[in-house]
Design an enzyme around this catalytic site. Structure first.
Site, short mmCIF file in Angstrom:
data_model
loop_
_atom_site.label_atom_id
_atom_site.label_comp_id
_atom_site.label_asym_id
_atom_site.label_seq_id
_atom_site.Cartn_x
_atom_site.Cartn_y
_atom_site.Cartn_z
N HIS A 34 -0.07 -1.30 -4.74
CA HIS A 34 -1.25 -0.95 -4.95
C HIS A 34 -1.96 -0.92 -3.74
CE1 HIS A 34 -4.94 0.10 -7.33
NE2 HIS A 34 -5.50 -0.37 -6.45
N ASN B 226 4.91 -3.31 -8.58
CA ASN B 226 4.16 -1.96 -8.10
C ASN B 226 3.36 -2.43 -6.72
OD1 ASN B 226 2.74 0.23 -8.55
ND2 ASN B 226 0.66 -1.16 -9.10
#
Ligand code: GAR
Length: 190
Positions: free
Chosen positions: A105, A103
């Site tokens: 962020h 991911n």
């Protein structure tokens, strides 16, 4: 066959587009599929314009190992990349793809992470707190929002005049600069 990347994205998809283009220009890997939980997400059109298969799904589909789980096992990706994906990744996916779900962020985790902290919400909070810097965090995905092991961080300076939109622009610049290369390094180390 080249290593395969599947991208999950919920919205605009500028990172997804940047990653697709990066790997279309290298031999290291290939983005083979873009999946979105929003059927009108711009990311789907961006992927299709670059000849990458694009498909939407519902939250129920995501949580069903017989639907998204089956789709992923058919593709058998080497990496699953979350590029602005806002739903929680189900436990079966984390179990099926250990250390293969990555991911990005838009803040320096562990600060400004967790449920509800995404996109402009993050940048507004950063500005409200008068932070002098922010940045990006690329990390492994586990069962908890924004808590998997950190792979890479980069920082950018903020000025007191920066609006949340200015911060978003600085963060996107960092994302475009680093995210594809970090993914490439991960692929090369597989
Ligand atoms: C990116 O800034 C990404 O870091 C963020 O959403 C934006 C998507 O932009 N992700 C999160 O907030 C996840 N918690 P994009 O759709 O233009 O790539």
């Amino acid at each position: 066959m080249k290593p395969k990347i599947v991208i999950f994205a919920s919205g605009n998809g500028t990172n997804a587009e940047n990653i697709i283009k990066y790997f279309q220009a290298t031999e290291t890997a290939e983005v083979v599929q873009v999946l979105s939980n929003k059927k009108d997400a711009k990311v789907l059109a961006r992927a299709e314009a670059l000849n990458v298969a694009a498909q939407s799904f519902s939250k129920t589909d995501l949580n069903d190992p017989e639907i998204i789980g089956k789709k992923l096992s058919e593709i058998d990706p080497d990496l699953i990349v979350l590029a602005g994906f806002l739903l929680k990744i189900p436990e079966y996916m984390v179990a099926d793809f250990p250390d293969k779900i990555i991911n990005i962020h838009p803040a320096l985790l562990p600060a400004y992470g967790g449920k509800g902290m995404y996109g402009m919400h993050v940048h507004r909070a950063v500005v409200e707190n008068g932070e002098s810097q922010s940045g990006i965090t690329i990390h492994y995905v586990n069962e908890h929002y924004d808590e998997g092991g950190i792979i890479f961080q980069a920082k950018t300076r903020l000025t007191p005049e920066d609006s949340p939109e200015d911060v978003a622009a600085k963060i996107h610049k960092l994302e475009y600069e680093h995210f594809p290369q970090v993914l490439e390094n991960l692929i090369l180390s597989l």
